[in-house]
Design an enzyme around this catalytic site. Structure first.
Site, PDB file in Angstrom:
ATOM      1  N   GLU A   1       0.885  -1.327   0.077  1.00  0.00           N
ATOM      2  CA  GLU A   1       0.256  -0.042  -0.029  1.00  0.00           C
ATOM      3  C   GLU A   1       0.815   1.142  -0.143  1.00  0.00           C
ATOM      4  O   GLU A   1       1.979   1.349   0.648  1.00  0.00           O
ATOM      5  CB  GLU A   1      -0.829  -0.122   1.396  1.00  0.00           C
ATOM      6  CG  GLU A   1      -1.911  -1.169   1.117  1.00  0.00           C
ATOM      7  CD  GLU A   1      -2.835  -1.416   2.481  1.00  0.00           C
ATOM      8  OE1 GLU A   1      -4.046  -1.563   2.277  1.00  0.00           O
ATOM      9  OE2 GLU A   1      -2.260  -1.247   3.329  1.00  0.00           O
TER      10      GLU A   1
ATOM     11  N   CYS B   1       3.076   8.567   1.277  1.00  0.00           N
ATOM     12  CA  CYS B   1       3.755   7.493   2.271  1.00  0.00           C
ATOM     13  C   CYS B   1       4.093   6.168   1.140  1.00  0.00           C
ATOM     14  O   CYS B   1       3.014   5.654   0.879  1.00  0.00           O
ATOM     15  CB  CYS B   1       2.733   7.269   3.349  1.00  0.00           C
ATOM     16  SG  CYS B   1       3.462   6.028   4.532  1.00  0.00           S
TER      17      CYS B   1
ATOM     18  N   CYS C   1       6.946  -7.405   6.853  1.00  0.00           N
ATOM     19  CA  CYS C   1       8.107  -6.692   7.652  1.00  0.00           C
ATOM     20  C   CYS C   1       8.555  -7.619   8.771  1.00  0.00           C
ATOM     21  O   CYS C   1       7.711  -8.468   9.368  1.00  0.00           O
ATOM     22  CB  CYS C   1       7.720  -5.489   8.554  1.00  0.00           C
ATOM     23  SG  CYS C   1       8.878  -4.556   9.468  1.00  0.00           S
TER      24      CYS C   1
ATOM     25  N   CYS D   1       7.363  -5.569  15.637  1.00  0.00           N
ATOM     26  CA  CYS D   1       6.711  -4.449  16.396  1.00  0.00           C
ATOM     27  C   CYS D   1       5.432  -4.657  17.070  1.00  0.00           C
ATOM     28  O   CYS D   1       4.510  -5.277  16.310  1.00  0.00           O
ATOM     29  CB  CYS D   1       6.750  -3.102  15.936  1.00  0.00           C
ATOM     30  SG  CYS D   1       8.420  -2.366  15.523  1.00  0.00           S
TER      31      CYS D   1
ATOM     32  N   CYS E   1       2.073  -2.883  15.670  1.00  0.00           N
ATOM     33  CA  CYS E   1       2.120  -2.448  14.410  1.00  0.00           C
ATOM     34  C   CYS E   1       1.374  -3.428  13.733  1.00  0.00           C
ATOM     35  O   CYS E   1       1.848  -5.052  13.587  1.00  0.00           O
ATOM     36  CB  CYS E   1       3.423  -2.370  13.867  1.00  0.00           C
ATOM     37  SG  CYS E   1       3.381  -1.894  11.913  1.00  0.00           S
TER      38      CYS E   1
ATOM     39  N   GLY F   1       6.832  -2.196   5.988  1.00  0.00           N
ATOM     40  CA  GLY F   1       8.271  -2.475   6.019  1.00  0.00           C
ATOM     41  C   GLY F   1       9.288  -1.568   6.858  1.00  0.00           C
ATOM     42  O   GLY F   1       9.009  -0.454   7.145  1.00  0.00           O
ATOM     43  N   GLU F   2      10.503  -2.167   6.851  1.00  0.00           N
ATOM     44  CA  GLU F   2      11.530  -1.378   7.667  1.00  0.00           C
ATOM     45  C   GLU F   2      12.558  -0.990   6.517  1.00  0.00           C
ATOM     46  O   GLU F   2      13.277  -1.671   5.896  1.00  0.00           O
ATOM     47  CB  GLU F   2      12.424  -2.345   8.581  1.00  0.00           C
ATOM     48  CG  GLU F   2      13.546  -1.899   9.065  1.00  0.00           C
ATOM     49  CD  GLU F   2      13.375  -0.094   9.563  1.00  0.00           C
ATOM     50  OE1 GLU F   2      12.571   0.152  10.397  1.00  0.00           O
ATOM     51  OE2 GLU F   2      14.574   0.659   9.208  1.00  0.00           O
TER      52      GLU F   2
ATOM     53  N   SER G   1      12.090   6.834   7.801  1.00  0.00           N
ATOM     54  CA  SER G   1      11.563   6.433   8.953  1.00  0.00           C
ATOM     55  C   SER G   1      12.224   4.982   9.364  1.00  0.00           C
ATOM     56  O   SER G   1      11.934   3.958   8.723  1.00  0.00           O
ATOM     57  CB  SER G   1      10.046   6.521   9.244  1.00  0.00           C
ATOM     58  OG  SER G   1       9.900   6.192  10.861  1.00  0.00           O
TER      59      SER G   1
ATOM     60  N   SER H   1      11.947   5.573  15.156  1.00  0.00           N
ATOM     61  CA  SER H   1      10.767   5.133  15.902  1.00  0.00           C
ATOM     62  C   SER H   1      11.154   4.743  17.155  1.00  0.00           C
ATOM     63  O   SER H   1      11.769   3.696  17.372  1.00  0.00           O
ATOM     64  CB  SER H   1       9.931   4.173  15.359  1.00  0.00           C
ATOM     65  OG  SER H   1       9.491   4.505  13.934  1.00  0.00           O
ATOM     66  N   LEU H   2      10.812   5.424  18.416  1.00  0.00           N
ATOM     67  CA  LEU H   2      11.380   5.077  19.604  1.00  0.00           C
ATOM     68  C   LEU H   2      10.328   4.580  20.641  1.00  0.00           C
ATOM     69  O   LEU H   2      10.464   3.567  20.947  1.00  0.00           O
ATOM     70  CB  LEU H   2      11.790   6.587  20.237  1.00  0.00           C
ATOM     71  CG  LEU H   2      12.850   6.633  21.391  1.00  0.00           C
ATOM     72  CD1 LEU H   2      13.979   5.957  21.209  1.00  0.00           C
ATOM     73  CD2 LEU H   2      13.161   7.859  21.939  1.00  0.00           C
TER      74      LEU H   2
ATOM     75  N   ASN I   1      -2.964   3.635  16.782  1.00  0.00           N
ATOM     76  CA  ASN I   1      -4.132   3.535  15.613  1.00  0.00           C
ATOM     77  C   ASN I   1      -4.336   2.028  15.922  1.00  0.00           C
ATOM     78  O   ASN I   1      -3.625   1.040  15.659  1.00  0.00           O
ATOM     79  CB  ASN I   1      -3.627   3.772  14.416  1.00  0.00           C
ATOM     80  CG  ASN I   1      -3.612   5.235  13.967  1.00  0.00           C
ATOM     81  OD1 ASN I   1      -4.383   6.042  14.603  1.00  0.00           O
ATOM     82  ND2 ASN I   1      -2.508   5.696  13.420  1.00  0.00           N
TER      83      ASN I   1
ATOM     84  N   CYS J   1      -1.073   5.425  10.275  1.00  0.00           N
ATOM     85  CA  CYS J   1       0.338   4.545  10.667  1.00  0.00           C
ATOM     86  C   CYS J   1      -0.018   3.366  11.399  1.00  0.00           C
ATOM     87  O   CYS J   1      -0.971   3.255  12.442  1.00  0.00           O
ATOM     88  CB  CYS J   1       0.959   5.543  11.668  1.00  0.00           C
ATOM     89  SG  CYS J   1       1.462   7.004  11.181  1.00  0.00           S
TER      90      CYS J   1
HETATM   91  N1  SAH Z   1       9.401   0.444   9.885  1.00  0.00           N
HETATM   92  C1  SAH Z   1       9.646   1.780  10.014  1.00  0.00           C
HETATM   93  C2  SAH Z   1       8.867   2.519   8.983  1.00  0.00           C
HETATM   94  C3  SAH Z   1       7.382   2.314   9.116  1.00  0.00           C
HETATM   95  S1  SAH Z   1       6.726   4.091   9.929  1.00  0.00           S
HETATM   96  C4  SAH Z   1       9.395   2.571  11.277  1.00  0.00           C
HETATM   97  O1  SAH Z   1       8.987   1.894  12.204  1.00  0.00           O
HETATM   98  O2  SAH Z   1       9.879   3.519  11.631  1.00  0.00           O
HETATM   99  C5  SAH Z   1       5.318   3.947  10.736  1.00  0.00           C
HETATM  100  C6  SAH Z   1       5.360   4.489  12.062  1.00  0.00           C
HETATM  101  O3  SAH Z   1       4.234   4.182  12.663  1.00  0.00           O
HETATM  102  C7  SAH Z   1       6.482   4.135  13.014  1.00  0.00           C
HETATM  103  O4  SAH Z   1       6.927   5.379  13.607  1.00  0.00           O
HETATM  104  C8  SAH Z   1       5.727   3.152  14.078  1.00  0.00           C
HETATM  105  O5  SAH Z   1       6.168   3.322  15.074  1.00  0.00           O
HETATM  106  C9  SAH Z   1       4.114   3.827  13.895  1.00  0.00           C
HETATM  107  N2  SAH Z   1       3.378   2.802  14.073  1.00  0.00           N
HETATM  108  C10 SAH Z   1       3.280   1.381  13.906  1.00  0.00           C
HETATM  109  N3  SAH Z   1       2.248   0.936  14.272  1.00  0.00           N
HETATM  110  C11 SAH Z   1       1.358   1.964  14.892  1.00  0.00           C
HETATM  111  C12 SAH Z   1      -0.045   1.833  15.273  1.00  0.00           C
HETATM  112  N4  SAH Z   1      -0.511   0.876  15.324  1.00  0.00           N
HETATM  113  N5  SAH Z   1      -0.445   3.227  15.710  1.00  0.00           N
HETATM  114  C13 SAH Z   1       0.342   4.334  15.424  1.00  0.00           C
HETATM  115  N6  SAH Z   1       1.435   4.339  14.822  1.00  0.00           N
HETATM  116  C14 SAH Z   1       2.110   3.089  14.577  1.00  0.00           C
END
Ligand code: SAH
Length: 360
Positions: A92, A105, A112, A116, A119, A168-169, A200, A222-223, A298, A341
């Site tokens: 997507e 985006c 992936c 996490c 996600c 994906g990462e 990201s 992403s912290l 989300n 996200c």
């Molecule tokens: N893999 C990369 C790129 C994906 S970016 C990364 O993790 O940075 C997607 C962003 O959305 C990241 O900051 C991730 O932490 C955040 N994210 C993932 N799942 C989410 C969710 N369910 N709700 C809100 N943000 C989310």
């Protein structure tokens, strides 16, 4: 498809092909104009090329633009493109209008591998990396859609920003990501400003350092948790690269002048959203030129977390600000079409609802 996708080639590779095939190397630049400025999907339309060159191109290559399987539209103007790749896998891309801006985006992998806990994409596992051309192709088809709809659609009529924040990462697929950034930013390619591209990452440290050496794009990390024991539960990548090492690396990254790292922080109700955690976060970020982007969680089906409410998010943001940290809250865009996200799961959705939201 047995031929190579021409969108995977660098300018040097295209020139080398011209030379081997017996054509002058300046033809490479002409071919690239058709591919990346015009966005054509067929060699026959490349009118300023001699017939034998067009025929040879068509026998050696195909133009691997992803097929738009469906376009879902959110009430907030966000559009989610379900794209079908040559091997029938799907990813997507999301178009997000915001005032004068229109951000695309893009995805970098089918699924992936990072796992996490919060996600939706993680539930798919990693199917494969996207090729350079498949990442660039997302911009090409999204740009065509935006152009085609410009007459009938309100809002910005060209893509102004790109974020590598889809499925994906990006840094796990380093070659694909950096190759795509090359085509996207080069003057022979799409000529998109690197200042308007953000990558990201979950924090793959060696690749983060390489990215800043190889490109001039913006970096987002992403912290989501600042203490190692929670972060390793939420983001398994922390087992390999602990938080302390991540922050130490961020302190020494060769950031261009005036650039800041963006730290994304997904806000999970009752898990990481207390004011004391905001203060700990602010302390840990001391000495790093950065800003924090808070992303209220989300939800997706089966997710074991809740979304922090607005008051809690505002309180967390205030605590960061009071501690001198620049903090913003990311608005959820396209939640009604599962485009926000962490909600992207093209694979499962395509199987469940083949024509979901199809309007294209
Ligand atoms: N893999 C990369 C790129 C994906 S970016 C990364 O993790 O940075 C997607 C962003 O959305 C990241 O900051 C991730 O932490 C955040 N994210 C993932 N799942 C989410 C969710 N369910 N709700 C809100 N943000 C989310």
């Amino acid at each position: 498809m047995s031929t190579r996708d021409i969108l995977d080639l660098s300018k040097g590779e295209l020139e080398a092909w011209c030379e081997t095939a017996g054509f002058p190397t300046y033809r490479a630049a002409q071919i690239a104009v058709w591919l990346y400025r015009q966005g054509v999907g067929d060699f026959a339309t490349m009118k300023n090329l001699p017939g034998p060159l067009r025929e040879r191109l068509a026998s050696d290559f195909h133009i691997g633009l992803p097929a738009v399987a469906s376009v879902s539209r959110s009430t907030d103007g966000t559009r989610k493109l379900l794209l079908r790749l040559a091997d029938e896998t799907t990813v997507e891309s999301v178009l997000i209008p915001d005032g004068e801006r229109l951000t695309l985006c893009v995805s970098t992998q089918v699924g992936c591998a990072m796992g996490c806990a919060f996600c939706a994409t993680a539930t798919l596992g990693l199917k494969r990396h996207l090729r350079r051309g498949e990442i660039v192709g997302q911009l090409l088809v999204a740009r065509s859609l935006v152009t085609a709809e410009a007459e009938t659609h309100d809002g910005p009529d060209r893509i102004s920003n790109m974020v590598f924040m889809g499925m994906g990462e990006p840094l796990h697929n380093y070659a694909g990501t950096v190759g795509a950034i090359d085509t996207l930013t080069a003057d022979w390619g799409v000529d998109f400003s690197h200042r308007r591209i953000t990558v990201s990452t979950v924090g793959l440290l060696p690749e983060m350092q390489r990215l800043l050496a190889d490109t001039q794009v913006n970096l987002a990390v992403s912290l989501t948790a600042i203490d190692q024991s929670s972060r390793r539960e939420l983001m398994p990548v922390s087992k390999k690269y602990p938080v302390e090492e991540l922050l130490a690396t961020c302190r020494t990254l060769p950031l261009p002048r005036r650039k800041r790292i963006t730290f994304e922080y997904v806000m999970l109700a009752g898990v990481n959203d207390a004011p004391a955690q905001a203060r700990a976060l602010a302390r840990a970020l001391g000495g790093i030129r950065c800003k924090v982007n808070l992303i209220p969680f989300n939800p997706f089906p089966g997710a074991p977390f809740g979304r922090s409410d607005d008051v809690t998010v505002a309180r967390f943001q205030d605590a960061l600000r009071n501690a001198g940290v620049h903090a913003t809250v990311r608005e959820s865009r396209g939640p009604d079409i599962a485009a926000a996200c962490g909600q992207l799961v093209a694979e499962g959705e395509a199987r469940r609802r083949p024509n979901a939201g199809a309007t294209h």
